[in-house]
Design an enzyme around this catalytic site. Structure first.
Site, PDB file in Angstrom:
ATOM      1  N   GLU A 114      -9.772   6.401   2.745  1.00 24.62           N
ATOM      2  CA  GLU A 114     -10.684   5.387   3.281  1.00 24.62           C
ATOM      3  C   GLU A 114      -9.827   4.181   3.640  1.00 24.62           C
ATOM      4  OE1 GLU A 114      -9.939   5.551   0.136  1.00 24.62           O
ATOM      5  OE2 GLU A 114      -9.406   3.452  -0.209  1.00 24.62           O
ATOM      6  N   SER A 138       1.652  -9.698  -0.938  1.00 32.54           N
ATOM      7  CA  SER A 138       1.322  -8.272  -0.813  1.00 32.54           C
ATOM      8  C   SER A 138       1.533  -7.706   0.584  1.00 32.54           C
ATOM      9  CB  SER A 138      -0.114  -8.034  -1.273  1.00 32.54           C
ATOM     10  OG  SER A 138      -1.005  -8.832  -0.518  1.00 32.54           O
ATOM     11  N   LYS A 178       0.812  -1.227   0.000  1.00 28.43           N
ATOM     12  CA  LYS A 178       0.000   0.000   0.000  1.00 28.43           C
ATOM     13  C   LYS A 178       0.842   1.272   0.000  1.00 28.43           C
ATOM     14  CE  LYS A 178      -4.133  -1.987   0.302  1.00 28.43           C
ATOM     15  NZ  LYS A 178      -5.147  -1.842  -0.754  1.00 28.43           N
TER      16      LYS A 178
HETATM   17  C1  LIG Z   1      -1.814  -7.059   2.379  1.00 23.76           C
HETATM   18  C2  LIG Z   1      -2.908  -6.662   1.471  1.00 23.76           C
HETATM   19  N1  LIG Z   1      -3.030  -7.276   0.291  1.00 23.76           N
HETATM   20  C3  LIG Z   1      -4.020  -6.968  -0.567  1.00 23.76           C
HETATM   21  C4  LIG Z   1      -4.975  -6.007  -0.267  1.00 23.76           C
HETATM   22  C5  LIG Z   1      -6.075  -5.757  -1.250  1.00 23.76           C
HETATM   23  O1  LIG Z   1      -5.955  -4.588  -1.968  1.00 23.76           O
HETATM   24  P1  LIG Z   1      -5.523  -4.568  -3.487  1.00 23.76           P
HETATM   25  O2  LIG Z   1      -6.375  -5.554  -4.207  1.00 23.76           O
HETATM   26  O3  LIG Z   1      -5.778  -3.178  -3.923  1.00 23.76           O
HETATM   27  O4  LIG Z   1      -4.104  -4.927  -3.570  1.00 23.76           O
HETATM   28  C6  LIG Z   1      -4.886  -5.335   0.957  1.00 23.76           C
HETATM   29  C7  LIG Z   1      -5.886  -4.293   1.322  1.00 23.76           C
HETATM   30  O5  LIG Z   1      -6.038  -3.855   2.416  1.00 23.76           O
HETATM   31  C8  LIG Z   1      -3.831  -5.671   1.843  1.00 23.76           C
HETATM   32  O6  LIG Z   1      -3.709  -5.055   3.025  1.00 23.76           O
END
Ligand SMILES: Cc1ncc(COP(=O)(O)O)c(C=O)c1O
Lengths: 396, 263
Positions: free
Chosen positions: A111, A377, A89
């Site tokens: 948000e 992620s 993020k």
């Molecule tokens: C670790 C992590 N992965 C994925 C996401 C999902 O978001 P996005 O699909 O935009 O990557 C989030 C959202 O809070 C997250 O904290």
């Protein structure tokens, strides 16, 4: 170029800027300026320097030996979990706050669902000395207490969204309402590749650093910039878009999104938008949306708050419609199992969002020679309580 | 010169000041109250009504209207049912009626079907805040024109003069002047800054009359709005007035009398 946004702000049939006139000025100001700003050498220099020194990039690309062994293929993990603040993020919030600064804004709103984007926003606001207000559903505030405290420590004001279902989509509504009322001094940092044009494109460009690094890291480690498969979880789709970005036109690379199926696609408790959604308009763009036949938005469900969103970014709706990417629904149970497995085999506790991407390893039989990159992620520190609860239940 | 001929354009040809328009949410406070609400509003001298189509995510609305949307949806309101409730409305109500709502329910119903159905029950126009002008011009305008339906567009204090003139060309009926940069139901009173914006709009001498909405709640704010524009729209204050009503006709009469007193 066929997967990039066009001059009307569309990806094929999806995208656009469906906003009330009261937001036109804000969004138009951003649309008119964003490319000029982010392509400016000064901006690039400042952004790249901070990504390196503050976020800790490049994030490692790690060949997971025991996981590879287990699945009889070559699994590489892109370690976004090692970034400052613990997820991808921050790539986006850092980029956007530098844009905000150049637009002359001194207040930031955002948000958040799980609180990861809220923490990443509060962090860069502290870094830049800007005022920060984060809208968060009243129910999410209850279930994500540690992140609420982190945001407060970082100096942000956390405002509960009391309307509707009191979760992520309502927090987004409240942030938009706030922006309508504060059109001149405030920038809205949206947390994923969602919202009106130019947000999906801007956020994708900031997250694209993920696949940019992957290309040279793969070249170094495998002798080719191209993997066979890239897997990422999709909430709004920003980490997935970051991991796909520099491979969109490499048709030999298989792009795979993992969606939250919650308790099961047909359980009524799910967030698998590409399966359950239909074209619709929410939060400023036309995209795939979970809704009733009457066009009311359905409240989704997933064990992971970060995937608990009734839509996906318009670019993913386009990748799905054109079959450039394939989407797999992953249940809570499958994700938790995959998350636990990574803890045991590799000593890495993944965010439950990311565990959805890991679970795809059980869905596809990869070849022994395949190179499979999974975008990890985020880290699982925020999810400890959920892991503990899951383990307790399974011991009984 | 009006291109469209409907009750809205005819109203403004006849009367160009102190137009009182009321916003109500369909299915609120009770699922089947709409007919009574519309009849009472006309009887008490209201010039025009905007009927809100409830939506789960009303981004441009403040708490009062959000809450009325939620109540209406919980009551079981749908677009299908709304058209059923309006089927015979032209037997008893003759003032202009507009549908106001967010784009998604309209899209799901089908734009062509929506326009046809609306025209057949006697609707005169739409206000769809999240339908951008480019999309309207590309895929909606020709269908609406066929059915003599006005698409009412909004302007805000941030809207540039060039864009206001463009909006004026695109719309036929009136221009909805959002009184301040805010969502519905927010401000109390009208500030000097807002009056300056109203006057700036007036000085543009647009083709369409301007009607002021958002933050108009009582006689004082209505009078101030009418001094600079052709009229005003009252929404949240009306919703509050009928929220817990046990006698709709009586409460509506009382509320309207506070805005436009009988002599
Ligand atoms: C670790 C992590 N992965 C994925 C996401 C999902 O978001 P996005 O699909 O935009 O990557 C989030 C959202 O809070 C997250 O904290």
């Amino acid at each position: 170029m066929k997967y990039q946004v066009d001059e009307r702000g569309y990806y094929g049939n999806f995208g656009g800027a469906f906003i009330p006139e009261m937001l036109y000025h804000n969004v138009e100001e951003l649309r008119y300026n964003y490319l000029k700003i982010i392509e400016d050498p000064d901006f690039k220099k400042e952004f790249n320097q901070l990504l390196k020194d503050y976020v800790g990039r490049p994030s490692p690309l790690y060949k997971a030996p025991r996981l590879s062994d287990r699945y009889q293929t070559n699994v590489y993990l892109k370690r976004e979990d090692l970034n400052h603040t613990g997820a991808h993020k921050v790539n986006n919030t850092l980029g956007q706050i530098l844009v905000a600064k150049r637009l002359g804004k001194n207040k930031i709103i955002a948000e958040t669902g799980a609180g990861q984007h809220g923490v990443a926003t509060a962090t860069v606001c502290a870094l830049m000395g800007m005022e920060c207000i984060v809208y968060m559903g009243a129910i999410d505030i209850e279930r994500q207490k540690p992140n609420v405290e982190r945001m407060k420590l970082l100096g942000a004001k956390v405002v509960p969204a009391m309307s509707g279902s009191q979760t992520l989509k309502d927090a987004t509504n409240e942030a938009m309402r706030h922006w309508i009322g504060n059109p001149t001094d405030t920038h809205y940092i949206i947390g994923s590749v969602v919202g009106p044009h130019p947000y999906p494109d801007m956020v994708a460009r900031f997250q694209a650093v993920i696949s940019k690094e992957m290309r040279f890291q793969l070249q170094e480690q495998t002798g080719s910039e191209l993997p066979d498969h890239i897997i990422a979880c999709v909430g709004g789709g920003s980490n997935a878009m970051g991991a796909f970005y520099h491979y969109l036109d490499e048709e030999s690379v298989n792009l795979i999104g993992a969606e939250a199926a919650g308790l099961g696609i047909h359980s009524g408790e799910s967030a698998a938008t590409t399966v359950l959604g239909k074209s619709g308009v929410l939060h400023g763009s036309k995209t795939m949306l979970m809704q009733t036949p009457d066009g009311q938005v359905i409240e989704p469900y997933s064990i992971s708050a970060g995937l608990d969103y009734p839509g996906i970014g318009p670019v993913h709706a386009h990748l799905c419609e054109t079959k450039r990417a394939t989407f797999y629904p992953i249940t809570d149970e499958e994700a938790m199992k995959a998350g636990m497995l990574l803890c045991k085999l590799e000593g890495i506790i993944p965010a439950i969002e990311s565990a959805h991407a890991l679970a795809v390893l059980d869905k596809i039989k990869f070849k022994a020679s395949d190179v499979v990159v999974i975008n990890l992620s985020g880290r699982g520190d925020k999810d400890l309580a959920t892991y503990i609860k899951y383990n307790k239940k399974n011991l009984q | 010169m009006n291109k469209l001929d409907n009750r809205i354009t005819r109203l403004f040809n006849k009367k160009d000041q102190r137009i009182l328009s009321i916003f109500c949410t369909a299915g609120f406070p009770g699922l089947n109250d709409l007919k009574t609400v519309l009849e009472s509003l006309e009887k008490n001298g209201v010039d025009m009504v905007e009927i809100g189509i409830p939506f789960s995510d009303p981004v441009a609305d403040g708490e009062t209207i959000q809450e009325s949307n939620k109540v209406a949806l919980d009551n079981g309101m749908t677009l299908e049912l709304l058209f059923e409730q309006l089927a015979d409305i032209r037997k008893t109500v003759s003032i202009p009626l507009l549908l106001m709502g967010y784009l998604n329910p309209v899209m799901q119903y089908g734009v062509e079907r929506f326009c046809k159905k609306a025209a057949s029950v006697g609707i005169d126009g739409f206000i769809i805040p999240d339908l951008p002008i480019v999309e309207y011009a590309e895929s909606y305008k020709s269908i609406m024109d066929v059915h003599q339906l006005s698409n009412i567009l909004l302007v805000s204090p941030q809207t540039s003069e060039e864009r206001i003139r463009f909006i004026d060309e695109q719309t036929d009926g009136f221009i909805y002047m959002v009184s301040s940069n805010s969502i519905t139901g927010k401000s109390s009173g009208v500030s000097d800054q807002q009056v300056a914006y109203f006057e700036r709009m007036k000085a543009l001498s647009l083709g369409n009359p301007g009607i002021i909405g958002f933050g108009i709640s009582d006689r004082t704010t209505f009078d101030t709005a009418c001094a600079s524009a052709s009229g005003a729209i009252i929404g949240s204050a009306f919703i509050r007035a009928i929220k817990n009503s046990e006698n709709l006709e009586q409460d509506i009469q009382q509320f309207i009398e506070t805005i436009i007193p009988k002599n």
